[in-house]
Write an enzyme that holds these catalytic residues in place. Structure first.
Site, PDB file in Angstrom:
ATOM      1  N   ASP A   1       0.863  -1.198   0.084  1.00 19.81           N
ATOM      2  CA  ASP A   1      -0.048  -0.115   0.068  1.00 19.81           C
ATOM      3  C   ASP A   1       0.843   1.108  -0.150  1.00 19.81           C
ATOM      4  O   ASP A   1       2.093   1.185   0.274  1.00 19.81           O
ATOM      5  CB  ASP A   1      -1.071  -0.033   1.345  1.00 19.81           C
ATOM      6  CG  ASP A   1      -1.828   1.269   1.147  1.00 19.81           C
ATOM      7  OD1 ASP A   1      -2.445   1.538   0.298  1.00 19.81           O
ATOM      8  OD2 ASP A   1      -1.831   1.928   2.220  1.00 19.81           O
ATOM      9  N   SER A   2       0.382   2.351  -0.348  1.00 15.44           N
ATOM     10  CA  SER A   2       1.000   3.676  -0.181  1.00 15.44           C
ATOM     11  C   SER A   2       1.445   4.091   0.963  1.00 15.44           C
ATOM     12  O   SER A   2       2.286   5.048   1.568  1.00 15.44           O
ATOM     13  CB  SER A   2       0.302   4.832  -0.834  1.00 15.44           C
ATOM     14  OG  SER A   2      -1.151   4.857   0.012  1.00 15.44           O
TER      15      SER A   2
ATOM     16  N   GLY B   1      -3.059   9.446  -3.837  1.00 15.09           N
ATOM     17  CA  GLY B   1      -3.968   9.717  -4.554  1.00 15.09           C
ATOM     18  C   GLY B   1      -4.065  11.082  -5.255  1.00 15.09           C
ATOM     19  O   GLY B   1      -4.869  11.358  -6.194  1.00 15.09           O
TER      20      GLY B   1
ATOM     21  N   CYS C   1      -4.293  -1.367  -2.242  1.00 16.76           N
ATOM     22  CA  CYS C   1      -4.436   0.126  -2.559  1.00 16.76           C
ATOM     23  C   CYS C   1      -5.283   0.189  -3.591  1.00 16.76           C
ATOM     24  O   CYS C   1      -5.041  -0.178  -4.807  1.00 16.76           O
ATOM     25  CB  CYS C   1      -3.107   0.814  -2.612  1.00 16.76           C
ATOM     26  SG  CYS C   1      -3.178   2.377  -3.049  1.00 16.76           S
ATOM     27  N   ASN C   2      -6.347   1.085  -3.443  1.00 14.04           N
ATOM     28  CA  ASN C   2      -7.399   1.144  -4.690  1.00 14.04           C
ATOM     29  C   ASN C   2      -6.556   2.215  -5.729  1.00 14.04           C
ATOM     30  O   ASN C   2      -6.775   1.952  -6.912  1.00 14.04           O
ATOM     31  CB  ASN C   2      -8.692   2.000  -4.260  1.00 14.04           C
ATOM     32  CG  ASN C   2      -9.542   0.966  -3.314  1.00 14.04           C
ATOM     33  OD1 ASN C   2     -10.500   0.203  -3.694  1.00 14.04           O
ATOM     34  ND2 ASN C   2      -9.305   0.774  -2.061  1.00 14.04           N
ATOM     35  N   THR C   3      -6.072   2.969  -5.050  1.00 16.15           N
ATOM     36  CA  THR C   3      -5.356   4.036  -5.995  1.00 16.15           C
ATOM     37  C   THR C   3      -4.302   3.318  -7.109  1.00 16.15           C
ATOM     38  O   THR C   3      -4.276   3.579  -8.186  1.00 16.15           O
ATOM     39  CB  THR C   3      -4.649   5.054  -5.277  1.00 16.15           C
ATOM     40  OG1 THR C   3      -5.662   5.733  -4.346  1.00 16.15           O
ATOM     41  CG2 THR C   3      -4.048   6.234  -6.088  1.00 16.15           C
TER      42      THR C   3
ATOM     43  N   GLU D   1      -2.168   8.258   8.297  1.00 13.84           N
ATOM     44  CA  GLU D   1      -0.681   8.212   8.386  1.00 13.84           C
ATOM     45  C   GLU D   1      -0.003   8.584   9.907  1.00 13.84           C
ATOM     46  O   GLU D   1       0.915   8.228  10.148  1.00 13.84           O
ATOM     47  CB  GLU D   1       0.060   8.841   7.076  1.00 13.84           C
ATOM     48  CG  GLU D   1      -0.177   8.136   5.827  1.00 13.84           C
ATOM     49  CD  GLU D   1       0.523   6.682   5.681  1.00 13.84           C
ATOM     50  OE1 GLU D   1       1.411   6.634   6.183  1.00 13.84           O
ATOM     51  OE2 GLU D   1      -0.132   5.689   5.404  1.00 13.84           O
TER      52      GLU D   1
ATOM     53  N   CYS E   1     -10.949   3.389  -0.391  1.00 14.73           N
ATOM     54  CA  CYS E   1      -9.710   3.740  -0.063  1.00 14.73           C
ATOM     55  C   CYS E   1      -9.152   2.837   1.209  1.00 14.73           C
ATOM     56  O   CYS E   1     -10.064   2.909   2.344  1.00 14.73           O
ATOM     57  CB  CYS E   1      -8.989   5.260   0.214  1.00 14.73           C
ATOM     58  SG  CYS E   1      -7.545   5.546   0.909  1.00 14.73           S
ATOM     59  N   THR E   2      -8.060   2.163   1.073  1.00 12.83           N
ATOM     60  CA  THR E   2      -7.879   1.127   2.145  1.00 12.83           C
ATOM     61  C   THR E   2      -7.497   1.724   3.509  1.00 12.83           C
ATOM     62  O   THR E   2      -7.519   0.926   4.391  1.00 12.83           O
ATOM     63  CB  THR E   2      -6.731   0.073   1.916  1.00 12.83           C
ATOM     64  OG1 THR E   2      -5.620   0.863   1.284  1.00 12.83           O
ATOM     65  CG2 THR E   2      -7.202  -0.849   0.511  1.00 12.83           C
ATOM     66  N   HIS E   3      -7.322   2.888   3.149  1.00 12.71           N
ATOM     67  CA  HIS E   3      -7.150   3.919   4.838  1.00 12.71           C
ATOM     68  C   HIS E   3      -8.246   4.288   5.384  1.00 12.71           C
ATOM     69  O   HIS E   3      -8.179   4.084   6.677  1.00 12.71           O
ATOM     70  CB  HIS E   3      -6.334   5.270   4.437  1.00 12.71           C
ATOM     71  CG  HIS E   3      -4.789   5.036   4.274  1.00 12.71           C
ATOM     72  ND1 HIS E   3      -4.164   4.760   3.017  1.00 12.71           N
ATOM     73  CD2 HIS E   3      -3.758   5.525   4.743  1.00 12.71           C
ATOM     74  CE1 HIS E   3      -3.131   4.796   3.221  1.00 12.71           C
ATOM     75  NE2 HIS E   3      -2.680   5.438   4.170  1.00 12.71           N
TER      76      HIS E   3
HETATM   77  N1  DGL Z   1      -4.761   3.538   0.479  1.00 17.02           N
HETATM   78  C1  DGL Z   1      -4.764   3.915  -0.563  1.00 17.02           C
HETATM   79  C2  DGL Z   1      -5.979   3.558  -1.454  1.00 17.02           C
HETATM   80  O1  DGL Z   1      -6.771   2.381  -1.338  1.00 17.02           O
HETATM   81  C3  DGL Z   1      -4.553   5.296  -1.066  1.00 17.02           C
HETATM   82  C4  DGL Z   1      -3.974   6.253  -0.368  1.00 17.02           C
HETATM   83  C5  DGL Z   1      -3.224   7.291  -0.924  1.00 17.02           C
HETATM   84  O2  DGL Z   1      -1.773   7.335  -0.900  1.00 17.02           O
HETATM   85  O3  DGL Z   1      -3.652   8.469  -1.229  1.00 17.02           O
HETATM   86  O4  DGL Z   1      -6.324   4.289  -2.271  1.00 17.02           O
END
Ligand code: DGL
Length: 259
Positions: free
Chosen positions: A12-13, A45, A75-77, A154, A186-188
């Site tokens: 993930d990011s 993102g 990570c979706n992005t 974060e 978004c996984t966050h």
């Molecule tokens: N966790 C990430 C996602 O699922 C992205 C977050 C990011 O770094 O912008 O999209």
């Protein structure tokens, strides 16, 4: 080491992918995991497509270099930006991505109003537009980019006044609308699920793609005979490009204690 005992690389990011790792560990407890968070470059993102493609490909190369038998892009992005490139580069490797859990949110009731919360890039990219097209006649789908939310996670700021104020402003335009469900795309975001639920109210059902991704990982490993069949519990190793002890401590806390 036999191939099936090699770790699943989870990327993930930053810390968000831990919401997916949690589902993976629950569903596939015997697997070994190597989690890599690119917190040094988060958020993804709001970056350019080319930047996210480059960062994602480099990080996945790193995980493969460490012996990963499969990759979960948690990570979706990064999935929307780079999954095709990754699959072209690594034709024999199972590479599992994640996308906003729109389907269950739309099917939840007749013609619901569905809020899709995600990063600006996920909502802008072709992959999401195609997904939205599939369900546009069955629901009112409202895209809601959430710039700035990843940064709260974060920092480890998972509750409190500032976070509530952020959501208050974000949700203000929908105060008079009856929202039925919200997709945490978004996984966050599942890591601050309790606050999202509190701010949207109990009548809104929340959906995320973590569990579906864990099930898909199982299917893809099984198909390639890569499931770890050794009876003992697997291990989880955390790595983060920021390289600080605080990040690793936070990652462990998010996986084992916070939910
Ligand atoms: N966790 C990430 C996602 O699922 C992205 C977050 C990011 O770094 O912008 O999209």
């Amino acid at each position: 080491m036999e191939q099936m005992q090699q770790p699943i690389g989870v990327f993930d990011s930053g810390l968000g992918g831990i919401s997916v790792l949690r589902e993976l560990v629950a569903f596939l407890p015997n697997e070994n995991y190597l989690y890599l968070g690119d917190s040094k470059h988060a958020p993804y993102g709001t970056k350019s497509l080319q930047e996210v493609q480059k960062l994602t490909c480099n990080n996945i190369e790193y995980l493969i270099g460490k012996g990963a038998k499969a990759i979960v892009v948690a990570c979706n992005t990064a999935t929307s930006a780079a999954i095709q490139i990754l699959r072209e580069h690594h034709k024999d490797m199972p590479i599992i991505g994640i996308e906003p859990a729109l389907k269950p949110a739309v099917l939840q009731k007749e013609h619901p109003n569905v809020l899709v919360m995600a990063t600006p890039m996920t909502l802008r990219e072709e992959k999401f537009h195609a997904l939205m097209k599939r369900y546009e006649n069955e629901a009112e789908i409202i895209s809601l980019p959430c710039p700035g939310l990843v940064e709260f996670v974060e920092r480890g700021e998972l509750e409190g006044e500032a976070l509530e104020a952020y959501f208050k402003e974000l949700f203000a335009p929908f105060a008079d609308k009856k929202i039925d469900s919200a997709v945490l795309g978004c996984t966050h975001y599942p890591l601050v699920k309790n606050v999202i639920q509190k701010m949207l109210g109990d009548s809104v059902t929340l959906f995320d793609g973590g569990e579906g991704t864990a099930h898909e990982t199982y299917r893809r490993l099984k198909e390639k005979n890569l499931l770890n069949t050794t009876p003992q519990k697997g291990t989880v190793i955390f790595e983060n490009t920021e390289g600080t002890e605080q990040k690793t401590a936070l990652a462990k806390q998010l996986l084992w204690h916070t939910f």
